[in-house]
Structures are given as structure tokens and as C-alpha cells.
Design a protein around this motif. Structure first.
Motif, PDB file in Angstrom:
ATOM      1  N   GLU A   1      12.945 -43.392  12.514  1.00 21.36           N
ATOM      2  CA  GLU A   1      12.575 -42.888  13.844  1.00 21.36           C
ATOM      3  C   GLU A   1      11.064 -42.742  13.952  1.00 21.36           C
ATOM      4  O   GLU A   1      10.473 -43.039  15.009  1.00 21.36           O
ATOM      5  N   ALA A   2      10.415 -42.295  12.858  1.00 15.99           N
ATOM      6  CA  ALA A   2       8.952 -42.187  12.863  1.00 15.99           C
ATOM      7  C   ALA A   2       8.310 -43.563  12.987  1.00 15.99           C
ATOM      8  O   ALA A   2       7.299 -43.732  13.694  1.00 15.99           O
ATOM      9  N   VAL A   3       8.873 -44.551  12.309  1.00 15.19           N
ATOM     10  CA  VAL A   3       8.360 -45.928  12.411  1.00 15.19           C
ATOM     11  C   VAL A   3       8.468 -46.414  13.850  1.00 15.19           C
ATOM     12  O   VAL A   3       7.537 -47.036  14.392  1.00 15.19           O
ATOM     13  N   GLU A   4       9.597 -46.150  14.490  1.00  7.88           N
ATOM     14  CA  GLU A   4       9.789 -46.588  15.877  1.00  7.88           C
ATOM     15  C   GLU A   4       8.782 -45.929  16.813  1.00  7.88           C
ATOM     16  O   GLU A   4       8.221 -46.576  17.709  1.00  7.88           O
ATOM     17  N   ILE A   5       8.524 -44.627  16.615  1.00  3.59           N
ATOM     18  CA  ILE A   5       7.548 -43.922  17.460  1.00  3.59           C
ATOM     19  C   ILE A   5       6.162 -44.526  17.295  1.00  3.59           C
ATOM     20  O   ILE A   5       5.457 -44.805  18.278  1.00  3.59           O
ATOM     21  N   LEU A   6       5.756 -44.753  16.032  1.00  7.29           N
ATOM     22  CA  LEU A   6       4.425 -45.305  15.777  1.00  7.29           C
ATOM     23  C   LEU A   6       4.322 -46.738  16.278  1.00  7.29           C
ATOM     24  O   LEU A   6       3.262 -47.149  16.790  1.00  7.29           O
ATOM     25  N   ALA A   7       5.390 -47.515  16.132  1.00 10.65           N
ATOM     26  CA  ALA A   7       5.378 -48.903  16.601  1.00 10.65           C
ATOM     27  C   ALA A   7       5.202 -48.966  18.118  1.00 10.65           C
ATOM     28  O   ALA A   7       4.468 -49.824  18.635  1.00 10.65           O
ATOM     29  N   ARG A   8       5.878 -48.073  18.834  1.00  8.52           N
ATOM     30  CA  ARG A   8       5.710 -48.042  20.299  1.00  8.52           C
ATOM     31  C   ARG A   8       4.265 -47.759  20.674  1.00  8.52           C
ATOM     32  O   ARG A   8       3.698 -48.395  21.569  1.00  8.52           O
ATOM     33  N   GLU A   9       3.655 -46.804  19.986  1.00  3.59           N
ATOM     34  CA  GLU A   9       2.268 -46.452  20.294  1.00  3.59           C
ATOM     35  C   GLU A   9       1.318 -47.603  19.960  1.00  3.59           C
ATOM     36  O   GLU A   9       0.301 -47.788  20.633  1.00  3.59           O
ATOM     37  N   ALA A  10       1.641 -48.362  18.904  1.00  5.99           N
ATOM     38  CA  ALA A  10       0.776 -49.475  18.496  1.00  5.99           C
ATOM     39  C   ALA A  10       1.090 -50.760  19.250  1.00  5.99           C
ATOM     40  O   ALA A  10       0.421 -51.783  19.037  1.00  5.99           O
ATOM     41  N   GLY A  11       2.120 -50.744  20.107  1.00  3.36           N
ATOM     42  CA  GLY A  11       2.481 -51.936  20.873  1.00  3.36           C
ATOM     43  C   GLY A  11       3.159 -53.000  20.042  1.00  3.36           C
ATOM     44  O   GLY A  11       3.080 -54.195  20.369  1.00  3.36           O
ATOM     45  N   MET A  12       3.843 -52.594  18.984  1.00  2.00           N
ATOM     46  CA  MET A  12       4.534 -53.547  18.116  1.00  2.00           C
ATOM     47  C   MET A  12       6.034 -53.518  18.395  1.00  2.00           C
ATOM     48  O   MET A  12       6.611 -52.447  18.606  1.00  2.00           O
ATOM     49  N   GLN A  13       6.648 -54.699  18.390  1.00  6.99           N
ATOM     50  CA  GLN A  13       8.081 -54.810  18.613  1.00  6.99           C
ATOM     51  C   GLN A  13       8.826 -54.514  17.316  1.00  6.99           C
ATOM     52  O   GLN A  13       8.534 -55.086  16.273  1.00  6.99           O
ATOM     53  N   MET A  14       9.780 -53.599  17.372  1.00  7.08           N
ATOM     54  CA  MET A  14      10.589 -53.314  16.191  1.00  7.08           C
ATOM     55  C   MET A  14      11.485 -54.510  15.881  1.00  7.08           C
ATOM     56  O   MET A  14      12.053 -55.122  16.789  1.00  7.08           O
ATOM     57  N   PRO A  15      11.598 -54.872  14.601  1.00  8.15           N
ATOM     58  CA  PRO A  15      12.473 -55.989  14.237  1.00  8.15           C
ATOM     59  C   PRO A  15      13.935 -55.639  14.475  1.00  8.15           C
ATOM     60  O   PRO A  15      14.308 -54.462  14.517  1.00  8.15           O
ATOM     61  N   ALA A  16      14.743 -56.676  14.651  1.00  2.12           N
ATOM     62  CA  ALA A  16      16.167 -56.459  14.875  1.00  2.12           C
ATOM     63  C   ALA A  16      16.785 -55.810  13.642  1.00  2.12           C
ATOM     64  O   ALA A  16      16.426 -56.118  12.509  1.00  2.12           O
ATOM     65  N   ARG A  17      17.706 -54.895  13.880  1.00  3.61           N
ATOM     66  CA  ARG A  17      18.352 -54.196  12.774  1.00  3.61           C
ATOM     67  C   ARG A  17      19.294 -55.130  12.018  1.00  3.61           C
ATOM     68  O   ARG A  17      19.972 -55.966  12.614  1.00  3.61           O
ATOM     69  N   ASP A  18      19.323 -54.939  10.708  1.00  4.73           N
ATOM     70  CA  ASP A  18      20.276 -55.657   9.881  1.00  4.73           C
ATOM     71  C   ASP A  18      21.683 -55.154  10.219  1.00  4.73           C
ATOM     72  O   ASP A  18      21.927 -53.939  10.204  1.00  4.73           O
ATOM     73  N   PRO A  19      22.622 -56.062  10.527  1.00  8.43           N
ATOM     74  CA  PRO A  19      23.958 -55.619  10.963  1.00  8.43           C
ATOM     75  C   PRO A  19      24.653 -54.709   9.953  1.00  8.43           C
ATOM     76  O   PRO A  19      25.284 -53.717  10.339  1.00  8.43           O
ATOM     77  N   GLN A  20      24.547 -55.034   8.656  1.00  7.65           N
ATOM     78  CA  GLN A  20      25.198 -54.214   7.644  1.00  7.65           C
ATOM     79  C   GLN A  20      24.555 -52.828   7.543  1.00  7.65           C
ATOM     80  O   GLN A  20      25.248 -51.814   7.421  1.00  7.65           O
ATOM     81  N   ALA A  21      23.220 -52.815   7.589  1.00  7.94           N
ATOM     82  CA  ALA A  21      22.518 -51.535   7.519  1.00  7.94           C
ATOM     83  C   ALA A  21      22.827 -50.685   8.743  1.00  7.94           C
ATOM     84  O   ALA A  21      23.000 -49.459   8.644  1.00  7.94           O
ATOM     85  N   GLN A  22      22.910 -51.340   9.917  1.00  5.32           N
ATOM     86  CA  GLN A  22      23.231 -50.610  11.137  1.00  5.32           C
ATOM     87  C   GLN A  22      24.638 -50.024  11.069  1.00  5.32           C
ATOM     88  O   GLN A  22      24.876 -48.870  11.463  1.00  5.32           O
ATOM     89  N   LYS A  23      25.560 -50.805  10.513  1.00  6.24           N
ATOM     90  CA  LYS A  23      26.940 -50.335  10.388  1.00  6.24           C
ATOM     91  C   LYS A  23      27.023 -49.119   9.470  1.00  6.24           C
ATOM     92  O   LYS A  23      27.731 -48.142   9.760  1.00  6.24           O
ATOM     93  N   LYS A  24      26.259 -49.166   8.362  1.00 12.96           N
ATOM     94  CA  LYS A  24      26.250 -48.052   7.417  1.00 12.96           C
ATOM     95  C   LYS A  24      25.646 -46.806   8.051  1.00 12.96           C
ATOM     96  O   LYS A  24      26.171 -45.688   7.889  1.00 12.96           O
ATOM     97  N   ALA A  25      24.539 -46.995   8.796  1.00 17.02           N
ATOM     98  CA  ALA A  25      23.898 -45.849   9.452  1.00 17.02           C
ATOM     99  C   ALA A  25      24.813 -45.234  10.505  1.00 17.02           C
ATOM    100  O   ALA A  25      24.907 -44.012  10.639  1.00 17.02           O
ATOM    101  N   ASP A  26      25.517 -46.090  11.252  1.00 16.95           N
ATOM    102  CA  ASP A  26      26.429 -45.589  12.279  1.00 16.95           C
ATOM    103  C   ASP A  26      27.575 -44.797  11.649  1.00 16.95           C
ATOM    104  O   ASP A  26      28.000 -43.760  12.187  1.00 16.95           O
ATOM    105  N   ARG A  27      28.062 -45.281  10.511  1.00 20.42           N
ATOM    106  CA  ARG A  27      29.161 -44.583   9.835  1.00 20.42           C
ATOM    107  C   ARG A  27      28.706 -43.198   9.350  1.00 20.42           C
ATOM    108  O   ARG A  27      29.435 -42.213   9.480  1.00 20.42           O
TER     109      ARG A  27
END
Length: 644
Positions: free
Chosen positions: A87-113
Motif C-alpha cells: 500500500e505504501a508503494v502504491e501511494i508513493l507510485a501515485r505521487e511519482a506518476g508511476m504506473q503500478m505493475p499488474a498483480r501476479d494472479p497467484q500472489a493476488q489470490k493468496k493476498a485475497d485469501r
């Protein structure tokens, strides 16, 4: 989420940590240099009036010399906004004008669980809290009240109750539509091995929610109400959320309180933490019913550089403290250690606070012992060292323990302190000779009892004038020419200075050996050690007149001066060590006359040299003369009492 290589490096390079931090602090214009990105402010993590929080915009890091908080822009956002790393990376990326990379499907599934499991744990927390208010929980409420924990305290720590019966929580969660496999995955219930319905993990227990630093409930601890229950305390099994060896009870609130200046205290159990917190010791944690693990030690050091281990004053508590010594020794570093607060026998923090008040606990915490003293106590308590073999066995055990310390400078300091304690033990343990005839006792002191004149001589004083002056000159040169710290770091790491002020300055210089700018180093030292230490250092006349200390001094001359002062200091200490070792080695072999004569000779030599500092000699002549004198005493068998 997995980030592609180089993403974080680019994010840090495109971000200004000074801008990120600047939203939370007010810069000190007297100490800050905006053009160089060298910024100072009062720390946002703990309450203070001075500007000890340093931001280096060029290097992209922050460090507080008060509470030791440190990190980069991502870490600053994470800690001040109470968000996860991503979440901190996403906040800083927005401020720096950088696009966050697409989430890895497996990692996203694990985080959601994990998010779903955490939500189920919250539902269980609410269920247990409601059960504590029912009639069946009367015994549990009486127990909590008897421990001094009223409704306000129960609400603060979200204490609940798991009622007797096999499927209370199971039926509650399944009625809410929670999937069975998720209930098992959260560790809240277990499948029956006899073909029956699943059963609740916790039954007839007072429940303590265990939360991670972000505040998510990841596990429970349960205290049995049935005296015949085999397990008085029971923790959740390890799950996708909960790793017992990597978790601390009350982690998040304790980290916040420690950041505001409170000492970090490690107690044994839930009730100890609660009692300590309600008594005002908010930075208290517990290791969840197990011995402290290496991972938990690292967690503690991230909160505070010197946690205080407060253990029960029974045999189990002492055993836990002594085991922790061996775990901690290889991990120690300069400024990273442990202290120990051993409570009176038969009492834990909760008992002490209820019977004697918070003041008694505070006194014990303030007088906690450093690790080295507990190590000494472990190896010597109850021992009898009345023979060379037993003394040798003690020396071997201490050597083996000290060899576990990887930091050479720290190991040297431990060795010096152990040697001091050893000398005290063996001298205090020597009986007097009992001789009375011939005026012997009047002319020579008892064994192990130095004469006042020897005690006060320059040889015996830790405040030896010449040594202190040489130390001051060395430190002043390093402050004026910080680039020399890394060049002489081998000699400096093993340098044992006299006086806490000198030791603190040297430790700070070694920690910042990569700092090359004198002005910035002075600011760092002011913040970390205090301006009084530097003012005291530069008030000495020998420091003021030393050419190498002056601004603009030629580097080659300065380097030679520093090397010469270090050599002279080592030579002087060599003489002192030789005399002290000789006296110690001859104790028990020589009579009192030898040790008295050696002390008198050493004092006379120091008195002769006291009036001026010999700048033409490296001390080898003094060392040689003293060695010859000691050898002549030995060769002449001075310890043999002459017949009358």
C-alpha cells in the motif's frame, strides 16, 4: 504482489524523501541545508523538542537519533500511515506518476485469501466478546475482576470468552455462511477424527485476540477455566495468518508507545502485558507462551535497540533468561543488545503491580541489568573457585560465551568487563594471611585489599589524566577529520576508552564512519550524544592547542599525529596491563610484600611521568623498564619470606 526488477529502485530515484517527510514535520532552519538535501526536524515518531530526526534527500533515507527509527520513503509512509508495504508503494507510485505493475494472479489470490481469513477472525472476536457478557461466563468475569481487570480494560484488549461445548463457534460461523474449509484454515475449529461434527478449538476459556502490527486479528490465546485442563494456556495453531515464532502479543501498540520514548519491555504472558499496559507501561509485549525466538528478537530490535526482558522471579523465568543469553550473543551489535529485569522470587509483573504498585515495577525496569552481568551471574552463581582447575573451567566457559559475539569491538568491551568482574570476585574471595607478628600487618596490606595510595594512583584510576588527554585529542581529530575514522577503524574498534562520554563519542563515530563532512558529523553527534560531550572535549587545553584539530590542518600531518597518539595510548595501556597481570598472577604465590612493592614501583613511575607527557617516546622504554623490574623481582624470589 511481486514487483518487477528495478521497479523499487526507479520509484525511489523519482521520489524525494524530503517532500514525503515534509508533510509530517517542520524542518529546523538552523540545522537544515536544503541545497544539499540535509534536513533536520523533531521526530514524528516520538515526542521531543530538539531536532534529532535527520533526512538525507540525496541518499534517500531518514534516521532518528532519539528513537532510532530509520528507513526510506516507502518505510516512512508505511509507518506513519499505518499501511502495508505494498500500500505504501502504491501511494508513493501515485505521487511519482508511476504506473503500478499488474498483480501476479497467484500472489493476488493468496493476498485475497488472507484478507478473507482475517475477516473470519474478526467475526470470531466479536462472538467471543459477546459470550463474555452472558450468564455462562460468570466465572470468567469473576476471574478477570479478581486480577484487577474491569470492563474498561476488557474492552481495551477485546477480551472474550469461549463457552463450554463442542460446536458453539462452529454453529455461529456456519450460520453466517462462512465456508467450512475457511474455518479450518483460520484454526478456529478442527475436524472430528471419529466421524462426528467438527469441534471448536477453544472451549471454556478466556480469549485474548492476537493482532499483527497492522491491527489484524491473526490468532487467539485462551486461558482455561477448568483447573483440571491439561493446558492452562492454549494458542491458535499455526495458519496462513499466524506464525507463533514470528509474532508478538501487543506488537502494534507497543511499537507506537516505544516510538514515543517508552522503554520496550518483554513480559511472559497476556495478563502480564495487560497489567503493565494498564499501569502505564504501554510498550510491553509477550512472546506468546514460548521461549523468545531469533525472529522475535529481530522484531524486538526493530522496535527498540535495547529491549528489557522482564521475567518471573522463579526458576523457570531464570532458565528462560539464561537460554536467551546464548541466543542473543551472536546477534549483538553496537547499540543493539538486551537488558534484564528479574522480578522478586514467586512474582510476575501482574503480581508486583497489584501488591506494590507501578512505582515498584518502574524501579526494577530503571535498574535492569545489562546482558554481560547476567552472563557473569550465570557462570558464577553458586560456584566455588578455590582451585586453579575451577578457575580455569570458569575462564573456558566465559571464553566460549564471548567467542559467540561476532562484532570485534563489542567482544572486546565484553571481555574487559568480564575481566573486571573476575578480578573483583577473586580478590574479594581471598582470605587474609592472619599474620600478626613483627609489625607485618602494619607495613603491608592484606591480600586482595589494595592500599588507599595504590587505589588512588594514576595506575589504578580510570580517570588517568594522561590517558584521558590522549583520548580527547584522538576523538577531537576524528571529529575534525571524519574521513580518518574508516582509515583507522581497526585500531578504533578495539580501543577501550575511559569514561562514558568518550565511549559514547567513539561509538557514534564508528556508527557514522562513512560520514565525510565535518559539519554534518557535528550535527549528528550533537543529536545522538549531546552537545555537552563535544563542549567538554574541546574545553581541554591540550585539545585546543593540538595543530591536527584545527580547521585546515594538513592531512598527512594529521594522519601521523593520530597514529602517534594511538600508539602512545596503547603503549601506556600496555604498561598498566602488564603490571596488573603480574600482580594478579603472583597473588597466592607471593606474599603481600611483592604486590605492595610492585604497586609502589608503578605509582612512582607514573608520578615521575605525570608532570609532562613524553612526546618523544612511544612508551617502549617505559614498558621495557617495568618488564625488567618485574622480572628482577621474580628472579630474586621476593615472595620467599626471609628467615630472621
Amino acid at each position: 504482489m511481486s514487483l518487477p526488477p528495478g521497479f523499487l529502485d526507479e520509484l525511489r530515484s523519482r521520489s524525494s524523501i524530503a517532500q514525503v517527510v515534509g508533510r509530517k514535520v517542520i524542518w529546523d532552519p538552523r540545522k537544515s541545508n536544503q541545497g544539499k538535501g540535509d534536513m533536520w526536524a523533531p521526530c514524528p515518531f516520538h515526542q521531543e523538542k530538539t531536532a534529532s530526526f535527520h533526512v538525507d534527500d540525496r541518499k534517500g533515507y531518514y534516521y532518528c537519533f532519539g528513537c532510532h527509527a530509520k528507513g526510506d520513503a516507502i518505510g516512512f509512509i508505511k509507518d506513519t500511515e499505518n499501511v502495508s508495504f505494498m500500500e505504501a508503494v502504491e501511494i508513493l507510485a501515485r505521487e511519482a506518476g508511476m504506473q503500478m505493475p499488474a498483480r501476479d494472479p497467484q500472489a493476488q489470490k493468496k493476498a485475497d485469501r488472507r484478507t478473507v481469513l482475517a475477516d473470519i477472525m474478526e467475526q470470531a472476536t466479536q462472538f467471543y466478546r459477546l459470550q463474555l457478557k452472558t450468564a455462562v461466563a460468570g466465572t470468567a468475569r469473576d476471574y478477570l475482576s479478581g486480577r484487577g481487570l474491569g470492563e474498561a480494560g476488557q474492552d481495551r484488549f477485546e477480551i472474550g470468552f469461549a463457552p463450554p461445548g463442542w460446536q458453539n463457534l462452529w454453529d455461529h460461523l456456519t450460520s453466517k455462511g462462512v465456508e467450512e474449509d475457511l474455518i479450518f484454515a483460520a484454526g478456529l475449529c478442527k475436524p472430528s477424527t471419529k466421524g462426528g461434527k467438527p469441534y471448536d478449538t477453544f472451549r471454556d476459556r478466556i480469549m485474548f485476540p492476537i493482532r499483527d502490527p497492522r491491527g489484524r486479528c491473526i490468532a487467539f490465546g485462551g486461558r482455561a477455566m477448568d483447573p483440571s485442563d491439561n493446558a492452562k494456556y492454549l494458542n491458535s495453531p499455526e495458519t496462513e495468518l499466524f506464525d507463533k515464532g514470528r509474532s508478538l502479543y501487543n506488537h502494534g501498540p507497543a511499537r507506537e508507545a516505544s516510538g514515543k520514548g517508552q522503554p520496550l519491555v518483554v513480559a511472559e504472558g497476556y495478563m502480564d502485558v495487560i497489567a503493565m499496559t494498564l499501569a502505564g507501561f504501554n510498550a510491553t509485549v509477550a512472546p506468546l507462551g514460548t521461549a523468545v525466538t531469533e525472529n522475535q528478537l529481530q522484531l524486538l530490535w526493530r522496535i527498540s535497540p535495547e529491549p528489557i526482558i522482564a521475567l518471573d522471579g522463579d526458576k523457570a523465568g531464570l532458565r528462560a533468561a539464561l537460554r536467551l543469553i546464548d541466543l542473543a550473543l551472536p546477534l549483538l551489535n553496537a547499540g543493539q543488545s538486551l537488558r534484564f529485569c528479574i522480578l522478586p522470587e514467586g512474582q510476575d509483573p501482574d503480581d508486583l503491580i497489584r501488591t506494590q504498585g507501578a512505582g515498584a515495577m518502574r524501579s526494577l525496569i530503571e535498574n535492569s541489568k545489562p546482558l554481560v552481568h547476567l552472563l557473569w551471574q550465570r557462570e558464577t552463581e553458586g560456584g566455588n573457585f578455590d582451585s586453579p582447575e575451577r578457575k580455569a573451567a570458569l575462564d573456558k566457559a566465559l571464553r566460549e560465551a564471548l567467542n559467540k559475539i561476532s562484532d570485534p569491538s563489542l567482544r572486546n568491551h565484553y571481555t574487559a568487563e568480564i575481566k573486571r568482574l573476575r578480578t573483583e570476585l577473586f580478590q574479594a574471595g581471598r582470605p587474609s594471611s592472619g599474620r600478626k607478628s613483627g609489625g607485618w600487618s602494619k607495613n603491608f596490606p592484606e591480600k586482595g585489599v589494595p592500599k588507599p595510595s595504590t587505589k588512588n594512583s594514576l595506575l589504578a584510576q580510570s580517570t588517568d589524566v594522561e590517558v584521558r588527554v590522549r583520548e580527547a585529542v584522538i576523538l577531537a581529530i576524528l571529529v575534525a577529520h571524519p574521513g580518518l575514522v574508516s582509515e583507522f577503524i581497526g585500531d578504533l574498534e578495539t580501543l577501550d576508552l575511559h569514561g562514558n562520554d568518550h565511549r559514547m563519542l567513539l561509538s557514534a563515530l564508528l556508527r557514522h564512519s562513512n560520514e565525510a563532512e565535518p559539519d554534518r558529523l557535528r550535527n549528528i553527534l550533537d543529536a545522538e550524544v549531546g552537545s555537552d560531550a563535544l563542549e567538554k572535549l574541546y574545553s581541554l587545553s591540550h585539545v585546543q592547542i593540538a595543530p591536527a584539530v584545527r580547521a585546515g590542518a594538513e592531512l598527512t600531518l594529521t594522519r601521523m599525529t593520530l597514529a602517534e597518539e594511538l600508539a602512545k595510548l596503547e603503549a601506556r595501556r600496555g604498561i598498566q596491563r602488564e603490571v596488573a597481570d603480574a600482580v594478579e598472577d603472583l597473588q597466592g604465590v607471593a606474599d603481600e610484600g611483592l604486590t605492595w612493592r610492585v604497586g609502589q614501583a608503578a605509582e612512582a613511575r607514573n608520578a615521575a611521568n605525570r608532570s609532562e607527557m613524553d612526546d618523544k617516546s612511544d612508551g617502549s622504554e617505559d614498558r621495557g623498564a617495568m618488564s625488567e623490574y618485574l622480572q628482577s623481582l621474580i628472579d630474586g624470589e621476593v615472595w620467599v619470606k626471609k628467615r630472621r
